[in-house]
Design a protein around this motif. Sequence first.
Motif, PDB file in Angstrom:
ATOM      1  N   ASP A 132      49.809  74.798 -66.249  1.00 30.09           N
ATOM      2  CA  ASP A 132      49.435  75.357 -65.119  1.00 30.09           C
ATOM      3  C   ASP A 132      50.196  74.743 -63.801  1.00 30.09           C
ATOM      4  OD1 ASP A 132      47.285  76.370 -63.195  1.00 30.09           O
ATOM      5  OD2 ASP A 132      46.916  74.246 -62.976  1.00 30.09           O
ATOM      6  N   ALA A 133      50.731  75.456 -62.727  1.00 30.88           N
ATOM      7  CA  ALA A 133      51.451  75.144 -61.472  1.00 30.88           C
ATOM      8  C   ALA A 133      50.801  73.799 -60.910  1.00 30.88           C
ATOM      9  CB  ALA A 133      51.898  76.165 -60.659  1.00 30.88           C
ATOM     10  N   LYS A 134      49.311  73.807 -60.661  1.00 31.30           N
ATOM     11  CA  LYS A 134      48.791  72.873 -60.264  1.00 31.30           C
ATOM     12  C   LYS A 134      48.719  71.467 -60.882  1.00 31.30           C
ATOM     13  CE  LYS A 134      44.298  71.475 -57.970  1.00 31.30           C
ATOM     14  NZ  LYS A 134      44.740  70.151 -57.729  1.00 31.30           N
ATOM     15  N   LEU A 135      48.634  71.442 -62.245  1.00 32.26           N
ATOM     16  CA  LEU A 135      48.804  70.543 -63.082  1.00 32.26           C
ATOM     17  C   LEU A 135      50.268  69.848 -63.074  1.00 32.26           C
ATOM     18  CD1 LEU A 135      47.652  68.813 -65.469  1.00 32.26           C
ATOM     19  CD2 LEU A 135      48.312  70.470 -67.039  1.00 32.26           C
ATOM     20  N   LYS A 136      51.326  70.808 -62.948  1.00 29.95           N
ATOM     21  CA  LYS A 136      52.531  70.328 -62.640  1.00 29.95           C
ATOM     22  C   LYS A 136      52.875  69.413 -61.544  1.00 29.95           C
ATOM     23  CE  LYS A 136      55.599  73.475 -65.282  1.00 29.95           C
ATOM     24  NZ  LYS A 136      56.476  74.570 -65.119  1.00 29.95           N
ATOM     25  N   ASP A 137      52.129  69.984 -60.445  1.00 29.07           N
ATOM     26  CA  ASP A 137      52.180  69.231 -59.170  1.00 29.07           C
ATOM     27  C   ASP A 137      51.532  67.897 -59.190  1.00 29.07           C
ATOM     28  OD1 ASP A 137      53.688  71.288 -58.116  1.00 29.07           O
ATOM     29  OD2 ASP A 137      52.160  72.260 -56.722  1.00 29.07           O
ATOM     30  N   ASP A 138      50.334  68.078 -59.512  1.00 28.81           N
ATOM     31  CA  ASP A 138      49.320  66.779 -59.734  1.00 28.81           C
ATOM     32  C   ASP A 138      50.215  65.820 -60.679  1.00 28.81           C
ATOM     33  OD1 ASP A 138      47.612  68.076 -58.458  1.00 28.81           O
ATOM     34  OD2 ASP A 138      45.954  68.481 -60.054  1.00 28.81           O
ATOM     35  N   ILE A 154      64.328  61.749 -61.743  1.00 30.36           N
ATOM     36  CA  ILE A 154      64.242  62.085 -63.374  1.00 30.36           C
ATOM     37  C   ILE A 154      62.798  63.184 -63.425  1.00 30.36           C
ATOM     38  CG2 ILE A 154      63.546  61.161 -65.550  1.00 30.36           C
ATOM     39  CD1 ILE A 154      65.634  58.960 -64.680  1.00 30.36           C
ATOM     40  N   MET A 155      61.780  62.653 -62.835  1.00 31.14           N
ATOM     41  CA  MET A 155      60.554  63.225 -62.882  1.00 31.14           C
ATOM     42  C   MET A 155      60.587  64.741 -62.451  1.00 31.14           C
ATOM     43  SD  MET A 155      57.233  63.681 -63.536  1.00 31.14           S
ATOM     44  CE  MET A 155      56.657  62.037 -64.167  1.00 31.14           C
ATOM     45  N   ALA A 156      61.255  64.927 -61.124  1.00 33.76           N
ATOM     46  CA  ALA A 156      61.287  66.066 -60.849  1.00 33.76           C
ATOM     47  C   ALA A 156      62.308  66.998 -61.446  1.00 33.76           C
ATOM     48  CB  ALA A 156      62.293  66.152 -59.441  1.00 33.76           C
ATOM     49  N   SER A 157      63.080  66.735 -62.384  1.00 26.99           N
ATOM     50  CA  SER A 157      64.192  67.241 -63.316  1.00 26.99           C
ATOM     51  C   SER A 157      63.106  67.542 -64.430  1.00 26.99           C
ATOM     52  CB  SER A 157      65.292  66.632 -63.688  1.00 26.99           C
ATOM     53  OG  SER A 157      65.809  67.074 -64.592  1.00 26.99           O
ATOM     54  N   LEU A 158      62.403  66.607 -65.040  1.00 23.49           N
ATOM     55  CA  LEU A 158      61.736  66.661 -66.056  1.00 23.49           C
ATOM     56  C   LEU A 158      60.299  67.787 -65.832  1.00 23.49           C
ATOM     57  CD1 LEU A 158      62.049  65.283 -68.819  1.00 23.49           C
ATOM     58  CD2 LEU A 158      59.991  63.930 -68.001  1.00 23.49           C
ATOM     59  N   LEU A 159      59.961  67.944 -64.673  1.00 22.38           N
ATOM     60  CA  LEU A 159      58.882  69.005 -64.481  1.00 22.38           C
ATOM     61  C   LEU A 159      59.342  70.261 -64.812  1.00 22.38           C
ATOM     62  CD1 LEU A 159      57.000  67.032 -61.433  1.00 22.38           C
ATOM     63  CD2 LEU A 159      55.936  67.363 -63.842  1.00 22.38           C
ATOM     64  N   LYS A 160      60.559  70.301 -64.433  1.00 23.38           N
ATOM     65  CA  LYS A 160      60.899  71.935 -64.428  1.00 23.38           C
ATOM     66  C   LYS A 160      61.179  72.498 -65.897  1.00 23.38           C
ATOM     67  CE  LYS A 160      63.530  71.322 -60.367  1.00 23.38           C
ATOM     68  NZ  LYS A 160      64.877  71.099 -59.605  1.00 23.38           N
ATOM     69  N   THR A 161      61.086  71.245 -67.153  1.00 23.14           N
ATOM     70  CA  THR A 161      61.453  71.427 -68.253  1.00 23.14           C
ATOM     71  C   THR A 161      59.997  71.726 -69.022  1.00 23.14           C
ATOM     72  OG1 THR A 161      61.331  69.017 -69.051  1.00 23.14           O
ATOM     73  CG2 THR A 161      63.504  70.136 -68.635  1.00 23.14           C
ATOM     74  N   LEU A 162      58.741  71.408 -68.340  1.00 21.28           N
ATOM     75  CA  LEU A 162      57.593  71.881 -68.948  1.00 21.28           C
ATOM     76  C   LEU A 162      57.446  73.083 -69.328  1.00 21.28           C
ATOM     77  CD1 LEU A 162      54.981  69.298 -66.858  1.00 21.28           C
ATOM     78  CD2 LEU A 162      55.961  69.068 -69.350  1.00 21.28           C
ATOM     79  N   PRO A 163      56.571  73.296 -70.369  1.00 14.23           N
ATOM     80  CA  PRO A 163      56.453  74.774 -70.820  1.00 14.23           C
ATOM     81  C   PRO A 163      55.951  75.547 -69.580  1.00 14.23           C
ATOM     82  CG  PRO A 163      55.365  73.229 -72.352  1.00 14.23           C
ATOM     83  CD  PRO A 163      55.929  72.440 -71.467  1.00 14.23           C
ATOM     84  N   SER A 164      56.400  76.911 -69.660  1.00 17.15           N
ATOM     85  CA  SER A 164      56.171  77.947 -68.424  1.00 17.15           C
ATOM     86  C   SER A 164      54.475  78.066 -68.498  1.00 17.15           C
ATOM     87  CB  SER A 164      56.914  78.860 -68.530  1.00 17.15           C
ATOM     88  OG  SER A 164      56.550  79.520 -69.646  1.00 17.15           O
ATOM     89  N   THR A 165      54.096  77.921 -69.495  1.00 20.77           N
ATOM     90  CA  THR A 165      52.563  78.010 -69.763  1.00 20.77           C
ATOM     91  C   THR A 165      51.795  76.975 -68.879  1.00 20.77           C
ATOM     92  OG1 THR A 165      52.365  77.081 -71.696  1.00 20.77           O
ATOM     93  CG2 THR A 165      52.774  79.321 -71.750  1.00 20.77           C
TER      94      THR A 165
END
Length: 180
Positions: free
Chosen positions: A90-96, A77-88
Amino acid sequence: MACRNGVAFSLVSLALTSLLFASQANAQAAGYVSPYCVKALDKPFCSEVVKVADTWQEAITEVLSETIMQSTLAEPIMASLLKTLPSTTDAKLKDDIGSGCRKSYNDALQTLKEVEELLKTGDKTKSANTKLSAAMSRLDDCEDEFKKIPMPTEFATFYQGSKKLLSTCLAVERTRPDLV
């Protein structure tokens, strides 16, 4: 794969929502609170989760099984959800966020499995309560990952459901006959 994760998330959300509404309806209609739920914050929800239990062991096993199942669904669920975060975002923040929440849920899941084993063997050290509290803290660590951006609503619903189940585990554990 994202579709399957979305379906799993939808099914979990639907199941938790149905369980919540059913528990409230049943409790209001009958006014019944399970003796294993007297210490629960949400007594109707707890009573619904443990409704088939005749003993404390059955009650704690039922709610613990539900909590473990919920925790196993966190990663997809988290993996799927991270893809829905706004494209703006930060990639490192998404990874963190992803790695932090994954670790939190994995640690909580490992602890819940330890509790399961303790309870199977009688928990002679009476450490299940401490371990359940530690699992709750680990889930709080996931919430802390969302300091810089708000937790997406869909994940917040899942997260709150996880916390509610774990809180219910703690409440049922606290009614353990040899501790009361």
